[in-house]
Design an enzyme around this catalytic site. Structure first.
Site, PDB file in Angstrom:
ATOM      1  N   ASP A   1       9.873  -2.527  -1.638  1.00 26.96           N
ATOM      2  CA  ASP A   1       8.619  -3.081  -2.142  1.00 26.96           C
ATOM      3  C   ASP A   1       8.100  -4.119  -1.160  1.00 26.96           C
ATOM      4  O   ASP A   1       8.879  -4.908  -0.621  1.00 26.96           O
ATOM      5  CB  ASP A   1       8.832  -3.743  -3.508  1.00 26.96           C
ATOM      6  CG  ASP A   1       7.667  -3.493  -4.453  1.00 26.96           C
ATOM      7  OD1 ASP A   1       6.552  -3.311  -3.955  1.00 26.96           O
ATOM      8  OD2 ASP A   1       7.879  -3.493  -5.679  1.00 26.96           O
TER       9      ASP A   1
ATOM     10  N   HIS B   1      -0.102  -4.266   2.212  1.00 32.63           N
ATOM     11  CA  HIS B   1       0.490  -4.721   0.958  1.00 32.63           C
ATOM     12  C   HIS B   1       1.861  -4.101   0.697  1.00 32.63           C
ATOM     13  O   HIS B   1       2.585  -4.561  -0.190  1.00 32.63           O
ATOM     14  CB  HIS B   1      -0.453  -4.408  -0.210  1.00 32.63           C
ATOM     15  CG  HIS B   1      -1.720  -5.205  -0.182  1.00 32.63           C
ATOM     16  ND1 HIS B   1      -1.915  -6.319  -0.967  1.00 32.63           N
ATOM     17  CD2 HIS B   1      -2.843  -5.075   0.553  1.00 32.63           C
ATOM     18  CE1 HIS B   1      -3.114  -6.835  -0.727  1.00 32.63           C
ATOM     19  NE2 HIS B   1      -3.703  -6.088   0.188  1.00 32.63           N
TER      20      HIS B   1
END
Length: 462
Positions: free
Chosen positions: A359, A155
């Site tokens: 991110d 993730h």
């Protein structure tokens, strides 16, 4: 024998009704097919080897948890996972805390989880492992003779080749990754970094079908951009009332940032950029307020304590310079806000600032777009270093390290004509819909089913 999906993640949802896009997607996936969700028990225990703990089940599937001792929580979770792998993947190798106890605890916990899993598997089970807490898990399962198809989804960003050299276990990382049949990442750039790591190793080989071969084993590294439940989030936003919730004046615009308090999110740079925007305002300019919601995260880790102090200082200093009796330009909330409330605040915000330094994806960007009123939408400012920027190119893309550039983007966003805002939002919403969370899980499992069955592997040292 029917297929069963086994999901392994750090946390198992404990609510009777799951909430949050990822949790809901995995819940729906398991409910439809049956299976098991395995994760860490929220309460450490001295008896970590006592077996799995059964949890109240979901709708049509089972839940179970493995125990961590207090020492393992410190060394495996806070230590190796979040003080070694997290900074490694977020390009902050200067923050890596190297301690051999951390690596030993990480291996010990993953081996224990592998044993628990191996004891309960049936031949048709699909295993889907999530995130950096369990990178070695497939390797340890293979050593136990497990030949089931095993998939992984990262993730967070895949580490850059130059940063991998800072990891003492850098040689083992190749073996960890190649033990999976499908290794999923968020973006094409993450795929490229994964391939580069193997290409740079003398034992690595890129095959014609796109897979990686390493010491006789193969893995398919693919991007599966994660998304949100667009309709559910848009529906929550339509309740409206966000301006009232935020206490905005008639001639006051809202700029919103929502991030877990983490050094990777670039929050101090964002607040500094907002201060530079305020410096450029004329006396008759329309007011804008930055609402920064930043719930705490891993507050016992030193790096997080430092960013908390930095952010509190910045917000206080800038408010001291710019606040009026009836206006506080920066509002900092250091706690979580309910999801439905966030949706209403997003809809009221003229600008959404999503400017992480690194991110994997960043779902706030997609939530902000989904929450907007198509007739009068706000503007998304998105850093190029967010995974979402790879596809959400109709946002205002900025350099998260350049605070002046972000301040100028704020000026542009707050003065953008309605027609341009509508056009950008329409294209962004199309992109968000194309990566709906339900399709993400379906695509991954479909790819995993097509993987060639693994061959038994011989245990390796380390």
């Amino acid at each position: 024998m029917s297929e069963r999906v086994i999901v392994v993640s750090n946390r198992v949802p404990t609510e009777e009704v799951p909430s949050g896009g990822l949790v809901v997607a995995l819940h729906d996936c398991l409910s439809a097919r049956g299976g098991l969700w395995l994760g860490a028990h929220p309460e450490p225990s001295e008896d970590a080897d006592g077996g799995l703990v059964e949890l109240p089940g979901g709708d049509g599937y089972e839940k179970a948890a493995f125990r961590l001792t207090p020492e393992e929580y410190e060394d495996y979770y806070l230590g190796y996972a979040n003080s070694v792998l997290w900074p490694l993947c977020h390009r902050r190798t200067d923050l890596i805390a190297l301690d051999r106890r951390y690596a030993e605890a990480y291996e010990r916990v993953n081996r224990r989880v592998a044993r628990h899993l191996a004891e309960m598997l049936t031949p048709d089970d699909l295993i889907w492992i999530h995130d950096y807490h369990f990178l070695p898990l497939a390797r340890y399962l293979r050593e136990l003779g497990v030949t089931n198809r095993i998939g992984f989804f990262l993730h967070i960003p895949f580490p850059a080749l130059g940063d991998v050299t800072a990891l003492p276990e850098r040689e083992a990382l190749h073996d960890w990754v190649v033990a999976f049949d499908v290794f999923g990442v968020q973006t094409r750039a993450d795929v490229a970094r994964g391939l580069e790591m193997f290409r740079a190793h003398q034992a690595g080989e890129l095959m014609l079908d796109g897979r990686v071969k390493f010491r006789g084993d193969t893995v398919d590294i693919r991007s599966f951009p994660i998304g949100i439940d667009v309709e559910a989030f848009a529906g929550a936003a339509q309740a409206g009332g966000g301006r009232r919730l935020a206490g905005l004046g008639e001639y006051e615009d809202l700029v919103i940032g929502v991030d877990r308090l983490d050094y990777s999110k670039g929050i101090p740079n964002r607040v500094t950029a907002f201060g530079q925007y305020l410096d450029r305002l004329g006396p008759d300019s329309r007011r804008a307020t930055l609402l920064q919601i930043a719930p705490p995260s891993r507050s016992s880790v030193t790096a997080y304590q430092e960013i908390t102090r930095q952010l509190e200082y910045l917000a206080g200093s800038l408010n001291g310079d710019h606040a009026e009796l009836d206006w506080t330009p920066i509002r900092y909330i250091h706690r979580g806000v309910p999801r439905d409330t966030l949706a209403r605040l997003y809809r009221a915000a003229r600008v959404g600032m999503v400017t992480p330094l690194a991110d994997g994806m960043n779902l706030v960007a997609k939530e902000y777009v989904a929450a907007q009123d198509p007739e009068d939408p706000g503007v998304l400012i998105l850093s190029a270093t967010a995974g979402a920027a790879e596809s959400m190119t109709d946002a205002l893309i900025v350099n998260a390290y350049d605070t002046l550039e972000m301040a100028e983007a704020l000026e542009r966003a707050l003065s953008m004509p309605l027609a341009e805002r509508q056009d950008r939002h329409r294209r962004l919403l199309t992109t968000v819909r194309e990566t709906h969370i339900a399709g993400w899980s379906q695509n991954f499992l479909s790819c995993l089913r097509q993987a060639e069955p693994a061959m038994p592997r011989v245990a390796m040292a380390g």
